[in-house]
Design a protein around this motif. Sequence first.
Motif, short mmCIF file in Angstrom:
data_model
loop_
_atom_site.label_atom_id
_atom_site.label_comp_id
_atom_site.label_asym_id
_atom_site.label_seq_id
_atom_site.Cartn_x
_atom_site.Cartn_y
_atom_site.Cartn_z
N VAL A 160 4.63 2.66 1.77
CA VAL A 160 5.74 3.09 0.93
C VAL A 160 6.15 4.52 1.31
N ALA A 161 5.17 5.41 1.39
CA ALA A 161 5.45 6.80 1.73
C ALA A 161 6.04 6.92 3.13
N GLN A 162 5.49 6.15 4.07
CA GLN A 162 5.97 6.21 5.45
C GLN A 162 7.43 5.75 5.54
N ALA A 163 7.75 4.68 4.82
CA ALA A 163 9.13 4.17 4.84
C ALA A 163 10.09 5.14 4.18
N MET A 164 9.69 5.71 3.04
CA MET A 164 10.57 6.64 2.34
C MET A 164 10.77 7.91 3.16
N ASN A 165 9.71 8.38 3.79
CA ASN A 165 9.82 9.57 4.64
C ASN A 165 10.70 9.31 5.86
N ALA A 166 10.75 8.05 6.30
CA ALA A 166 11.55 7.71 7.48
C ALA A 166 13.02 7.49 7.15
N GLY A 167 13.34 7.49 5.85
CA GLY A 167 14.75 7.37 5.49
C GLY A 167 15.11 6.28 4.50
N ALA A 168 14.16 5.43 4.13
CA ALA A 168 14.46 4.40 3.13
C ALA A 168 14.71 5.07 1.79
N LEU A 169 15.69 4.56 1.07
CA LEU A 169 15.99 5.11 -0.26
C LEU A 169 15.30 4.32 -1.36
N THR A 195 10.96 -2.24 -2.43
CA THR A 195 10.58 -3.28 -3.37
C THR A 195 9.83 -4.38 -2.63
N LEU A 196 9.11 -5.20 -3.37
CA LEU A 196 8.27 -6.24 -2.77
C LEU A 196 9.00 -7.59 -2.76
N LYS A 197 8.57 -8.46 -1.88
CA LYS A 197 9.24 -9.74 -1.74
C LYS A 197 9.01 -10.68 -2.92
N ASN A 198 8.04 -10.36 -3.76
CA ASN A 198 7.83 -11.20 -4.94
C ASN A 198 8.56 -10.66 -6.17
N THR A 199 9.46 -9.70 -5.97
CA THR A 199 10.23 -9.17 -7.08
C THR A 199 11.19 -10.23 -7.61
N GLY A 200 11.56 -10.12 -8.87
CA GLY A 200 12.49 -11.06 -9.48
C GLY A 200 13.94 -10.74 -9.16
N HIS A 251 0.84 -1.20 0.00
CA HIS A 251 0.00 0.00 0.00
C HIS A 251 0.88 1.25 0.00
N GLU A 252 0.45 2.26 -0.75
CA GLU A 252 1.28 3.47 -0.87
C GLU A 252 1.50 4.17 0.47
N GLN A 253 0.61 3.95 1.43
CA GLN A 253 0.80 4.55 2.76
C GLN A 253 2.09 4.04 3.40
N PHE A 267 14.63 4.25 -5.48
CA PHE A 267 14.12 3.14 -6.28
C PHE A 267 12.76 2.69 -5.78
N LEU A 268 11.84 2.49 -6.70
CA LEU A 268 10.55 1.85 -6.44
C LEU A 268 10.40 0.71 -7.42
N CYS A 269 9.98 -0.46 -6.95
CA CYS A 269 9.84 -1.59 -7.87
C CYS A 269 8.69 -1.34 -8.85
N THR A 270 8.74 -2.08 -9.95
CA THR A 270 7.76 -1.89 -11.02
C THR A 270 6.33 -2.11 -10.54
N ALA A 271 6.12 -3.14 -9.72
CA ALA A 271 4.76 -3.47 -9.26
C ALA A 271 4.15 -2.31 -8.48
N ILE A 272 4.94 -1.69 -7.61
CA ILE A 272 4.43 -0.56 -6.83
C ILE A 272 4.17 0.63 -7.74
N GLY A 273 5.09 0.89 -8.66
CA GLY A 273 4.91 2.01 -9.58
C GLY A 273 3.64 1.87 -10.41
N LEU A 274 3.40 0.67 -10.93
CA LEU A 274 2.20 0.45 -11.74
C LEU A 274 0.94 0.52 -10.91
N ASN A 275 1.00 0.05 -9.67
CA ASN A 275 -0.15 0.13 -8.77
C ASN A 275 -0.50 1.59 -8.49
N MET A 276 0.52 2.41 -8.22
CA MET A 276 0.28 3.83 -7.99
C MET A 276 -0.27 4.50 -9.26
#
Length: 215
Positions: free
Chosen positions: A90-99, A102-107, A86-88, A124-133
């Motif tokens: 993602v945003a929370q993690a990036m705001n907290a300092g993550a650069l 990505t999801l655990k089902n990524t290749g 969920h983008e919530q 970096f944002l994985c493709t699945a998250i980008g497409l979902n957004m």
Amino acid sequence: MIRLVLTDDHAIIRDGIRSLLRDEPEIEVVGEAANGQELLSLLPETACDVVVLDLNMPGMDGFATLGRLQEEYPAIKILVLSMLDHEQYVAQAMNAGALGYTLKNTGRAELIHAINTVAAGQPFLCTAIGLNMLRKLQNSEGSAADTRTPGSLSKRELEVLRLIAEGLTNAEIADKLFTSKRTIETHRQNIIEKTQAKNTAALIKYAVSSGLLVE
């Protein structure tokens, strides 16, 4: 060499990532931790460039760990690897300092690309998250008209835009079109200026709304 520490409460996940990266010569897994506290205990004795961090862990979870890492190890780059899409989060993690996120089902290829991108200090944002957004953005905007037209782009710029929308990196696009990475970067910048898109998701939205993804 990118020195990597894996932080996840499931040993099978850590083992799986180790296996995926075993033959990658530029990435070395130098340590593992099952939660944030173990990670913080490990880092004083372990030189590390990138931490791959789960969010949902017992004890000190990923969000609490992000705050401590920012305070105590600001030079370490953090790539979140989570099932939370969920983008919530993602945003929370990036705001907290993550650069990166990505999801655990990524290749394997995308995970390696994520690690290299984050290690280089780039987000970096994985493709699945980008497409979902992107899908949510399209749904929210509904029938909002896009006044830009594909005619403003050159034939090569249209080719590059289609490949960007397919999730290819600049280097991969350069290989596919038999040109240099610098040339693709120039095309990408020209496309951004012509379409007034602020990021990759906006570029993909433009490609979709303009019908450019249909051969």
